[in-house]
Design a protein around this motif. Structure first.
Motif, PDB file in Angstrom:
ATOM      1  N   GLN A  64      30.071  30.041  41.932  1.00  0.00           N
ATOM      2  CA  GLN A  64      30.257  30.474  43.308  1.00  0.00           C
ATOM      3  C   GLN A  64      31.717  30.244  43.661  1.00  0.00           C
ATOM      4  N   GLY A  65      32.382  31.322  44.053  1.00  0.00           N
ATOM      5  CA  GLY A  65      33.802  31.228  44.408  1.00  0.00           C
ATOM      6  C   GLY A  65      33.999  31.010  45.888  1.00  0.00           C
ATOM      7  N   VAL A  66      35.049  30.289  46.223  1.00  0.00           N
ATOM      8  CA  VAL A  66      35.384  30.016  47.622  1.00  0.00           C
ATOM      9  C   VAL A  66      36.880  30.263  47.812  1.00  0.00           C
ATOM     10  N   GLU A  67      37.208  31.072  48.796  1.00  0.00           N
ATOM     11  CA  GLU A  67      38.609  31.266  49.167  1.00  0.00           C
ATOM     12  C   GLU A  67      38.876  30.504  50.459  1.00  0.00           C
ATOM     13  N   GLY A 101      36.417  27.326  43.535  1.00  0.00           N
ATOM     14  CA  GLY A 101      34.993  27.589  43.386  1.00  0.00           C
ATOM     15  C   GLY A 101      34.355  26.565  42.476  1.00  0.00           C
ATOM     16  N   THR A 151      32.725  22.990  50.092  1.00  0.00           N
ATOM     17  CA  THR A 151      32.964  23.471  51.456  1.00  0.00           C
ATOM     18  C   THR A 151      33.158  22.311  52.422  1.00  0.00           C
ATOM     19  N   ASP A 153      42.389  29.825  45.873  1.00  0.00           N
ATOM     20  CA  ASP A 153      41.263  30.454  45.178  1.00  0.00           C
ATOM     21  C   ASP A 153      40.564  29.367  44.360  1.00  0.00           C
ATOM     22  N   ARG A 203      46.787  30.676  50.430  1.00  0.00           N
ATOM     23  CA  ARG A 203      45.411  31.003  50.056  1.00  0.00           C
ATOM     24  C   ARG A 203      45.066  30.249  48.782  1.00  0.00           C
ATOM     25  N   ARG A 262      35.713  31.616  52.783  1.00  0.00           N
ATOM     26  CA  ARG A 262      34.983  32.833  52.442  1.00  0.00           C
ATOM     27  C   ARG A 262      34.426  32.737  51.031  1.00  0.00           C
ATOM     28  N   THR A 263      33.146  33.064  50.879  1.00  0.00           N
ATOM     29  CA  THR A 263      32.542  33.145  49.547  1.00  0.00           C
ATOM     30  C   THR A 263      32.968  34.451  48.912  1.00  0.00           C
ATOM     31  N   ASP A 264      33.658  34.384  47.766  1.00  0.00           N
ATOM     32  CA  ASP A 264      34.154  35.617  47.158  1.00  0.00           C
ATOM     33  C   ASP A 264      33.577  35.888  45.773  1.00  0.00           C
ATOM     34  N   GLU A 265      32.618  35.064  45.351  1.00  0.00           N
ATOM     35  CA  GLU A 265      31.988  35.300  44.049  1.00  0.00           C
ATOM     36  C   GLU A 265      30.668  34.546  44.006  1.00  0.00           C
TER      37      GLU A 265
END
Length: 241
Positions: free
Chosen positions: A126-129, A66, A89, A64, A62, A103-106
């Motif tokens: 903007q966070g992206v996992e 952004g 992305t 983490d 995973r 997945r957008t997580d922030e």
């Protein structure tokens, strides 16, 4: 590879006139203590906690990541963050990450102050996992993200085992064997035979726990998931013959 812990074993042998040396009036071993008795008229029993540990290799990473931008106005900051996130992305998709694994997580937007209440600008993130299902692609994915530009932030990576059912089965088998071996030893010391199993209960399951910090990983020639342990504890009650 299976490793069995030598940590915790609790055993009590009780019958009329029968006590295992060290179990009467105190702790038998450094890692064991009395835990059970038998009802009057029944055969004595022995209660053991066995442990089993299996080492396995994680197969999922995973990431983490952004973006973070600062602009004079809130609108400009938000638009810039959204644009940078879209670029990130696209880069992740091009590196082989599936769309379903993004997945957008922030998502944040707020003022920054030179001296309160004077606003000096606005910060948007903007966070992206991203889930990387082929560890061999891990380096390429991280490099693709970093190459997007100065707005990108790499916040860390973690590793997981996608299906821990097989290592759990092996850990349970190892835990039961450990309990049986301990019970056999105690029964022999008491000059008794080990009888049937009266009770089995799973005490504790420790699934593979990820985590490898990003800074530690990038110091290596290649990102490596290392190894993770799956542990199981089982309590087994045996009848003594």
């Amino acid at each position: 590879m299976i490793k069995t812990s030598q940590a915790v074993a609790s055993a009590v042998l009780v019958s009329t006139g029968l006590f295992l040396a060290g179990l009467s009036g105190g702790t038998a071993l450094a890692d064991s203590e009395p835990s059970a008795t038998t009802a009057e008229g029944n055969r004595p029993q022995i209660t053991i906690v066995g442990e089993g540990t299996v080492s396995t290799t994680p197969d999922i990473m995973r990431l983490d990541t952004g973006v973070e931008v600062r602009r004079p106005t809130a609108g400009a900051a938000f638009t810039a963050a959204r644009t940078a996130a879209a670029d990130l992305t696209r880069a992740l998709l091009a590196a082989g990450v599936a769309a379903r694994d993004l997945r957008t997580d922030e998502l944040t937007l707020g003022p920054e102050y030179k001296e309160y209440p004077t606003i000096s600008g606005y910060r948007a993130t903007q966070g992206v996992e991203a889930i990387v299902r082929d560890i061999d692609d891990a380096d390429d994915v991280v490099e693709a993200a970093a190459a997007v530009g100065e707005a990108v932030r790499l916040n860390g990576i973690s590793f997981e085992v996608s299906d821990n059912r097989a290592p759990l089965r092996l850990a349970r088998e190892a835990a039961f064997r450990d309990a049986q071996n301990r019970a056999t030893q105690y029964a022999r010391l008491a000059a008794r035979g080990l009888g049937r199993v009266m009770e089995i209960s799973e005490q504790n399951v420790t699934p593979p726990t990820p985590i490898l910090g990003f800074a530690a990983a990038v110091d290596r020639a290649s990102i490596s998931p290392g190894r993770r342990n799956v542990s199981v504890s089982v309590k087994v009650v045996y009848e003594l013959e």
